[in-house]
Scaffold this active site. Sequence first.
Site, PDB file in Angstrom:
ATOM      1  N   CYS A 150     -55.330 -12.159 -54.809  1.00 28.48           N
ATOM      2  CA  CYS A 150     -53.866 -12.087 -54.879  1.00 28.48           C
ATOM      3  C   CYS A 150     -53.228 -13.281 -54.157  1.00 28.48           C
ATOM      4  O   CYS A 150     -52.137 -13.719 -54.518  1.00 28.48           O
ATOM      5  CB  CYS A 150     -53.356 -10.770 -54.289  1.00 28.48           C
ATOM      6  SG  CYS A 150     -53.898 -10.447 -52.603  1.00 28.48           S
ATOM      7  N   HIS A 444     -51.998  -7.462 -48.720  1.00 30.66           N
ATOM      8  CA  HIS A 444     -51.860  -7.794 -50.137  1.00 30.66           C
ATOM      9  C   HIS A 444     -50.668  -8.733 -50.320  1.00 30.66           C
ATOM     10  O   HIS A 444     -49.619  -8.552 -49.693  1.00 30.66           O
ATOM     11  CB  HIS A 444     -51.656  -6.520 -50.959  1.00 30.66           C
ATOM     12  CG  HIS A 444     -51.500  -6.759 -52.422  1.00 30.66           C
ATOM     13  ND1 HIS A 444     -52.488  -7.346 -53.198  1.00 30.66           N
ATOM     14  CD2 HIS A 444     -50.462  -6.498 -53.283  1.00 30.66           C
ATOM     15  CE1 HIS A 444     -52.068  -7.423 -54.449  1.00 30.66           C
ATOM     16  NE2 HIS A 444     -50.849  -6.925 -54.520  1.00 30.66           N
TER      17      HIS A 444
END
Length: 490
Positions: A150, A444
């Site tokens: 990510c 994240h």
Amino acid sequence: VSVSIFQAKSCICHMCGAHLNRLHSCLYCVFFGCFTKKHIHEHAKTKRHNLAIDLLYGGIYCFMCQDYIYDKDMEQIAKEEQRKAWKLQAFTPTVVSHYQCTMTGIGEKYSTWEPTKRELELLRHNPKRRKITTNCTIGLRGLINLGNTCFMNCIVQALTHTPLLRDFFLSDRHKCEMQSPSSCLVCEMSTLFQEFYSGHRSPHIPYRLLHLVWTHARHLAGYEQQDAHEFLIAALDVLHRHCKGDDNGKKANNPNHCNCIIDQIFTGGLQSDVTCQVCHGVSTTIDPFWDISLDLPGSSTPFWPLSPGSDGSVVNGESHVSGTTTLTDCLRRFTRPEHLGSSAKIKCSGCHSYQESTKQLTMKKLPIVACFHLKRFEHSAKLRRKITTYVSFPLELDMTPFMASSKESRMNGQYQQPTDSLNNDNKYSLFAVVNHQGTLESGHYTSFIRQHKDQWFKCDDAIITKASIKDVLDSEGYLLFYHKQFLEYE
């Protein structure tokens, strides 16, 4: 793979008959299944056939790893099979050159398109042209997470929505000079832009980009979570090295003295003035930068100054709420004079002896894209933590107060509004924001990108959703991307 495809009567899902929905082919038997509807997943589970290939992009998916995997031999086989397919399908030279361009790097074998007489006749009789409207979603495309990637996906989203970089690649300006174009990161970026603006809606699988990054920036290799800021700098460095700049590069108008597209867009000049406290002589140096890293309140570094009062005043387009830190605050702290102290004496060229001094940083030359890195991750011998302080940032930013030319308007470290604040060359618009959720150990990355003026979208790997301006401005903010207003083309 070729055996499966040749034996199949038609490439459609054997369970629902669809030919879209990210169709995958089993690598053990002749079976095609939808990835979106998980029909290929059901086949893999019942038959224990754990490998399948994405028929659109050629990526290999492992159902045991539950992720796409990269294999150098498989990529070479795929290239050879595609060349055979072109011959079997008897593609026209125009189509073949397009596919060669996609496989071997944009610009390597590309020949300029010239309309035929028939096409010119049609253009004359059909003067209407399709225009990109504000409702158009071309350029929006999700990215498959290849295993804790990510950090890469959010930077790719920011780069592919950088206005001037987009114009460069979509006009096929890159001409590869490397001996092996398949190892050129700039060629891969060209392909990425073609993929993003092709109109396809299915998520893109950036496995070639990941492989090239691993190859050329080995400290980022592996499936561990990496820092998005570190990836940005590494990517810009590799792109800069793979670009072919002007041979007479020292005439380039940026501090790196390079004419490559990366330096033209991202490189600015940071001026450092060291002033002797005895003779007041000033020593000035100018260093190139790709981004500005800013300290935050809550870090171990003392923070100064805070917002000018809590009366609801507005500075640089930022509304000030009591106790709220703004991007302007961080920039004011970054460009304030700093006393170096007796333990850091510098030899003064005027006094010819070691004296105490002050140091001040200002912007000598602004880049086209200004990237601000809010230092949320603190690493020291005693401390490893994430700083979650909310920082307010504006949609429009005027960098004039922080220019070297505006230095005289700042007295005793206190900010005063300069008289030339209406200089449009120094005005920027926000176009991308990278955010980090979670902790240092488990987090994240997501990003917000601007598609059109005042139209924003949230990119969370393969998922893209519409976002409001409030969503963007209320986000925590880790990397902020601003583009010079007068160089933007909507």
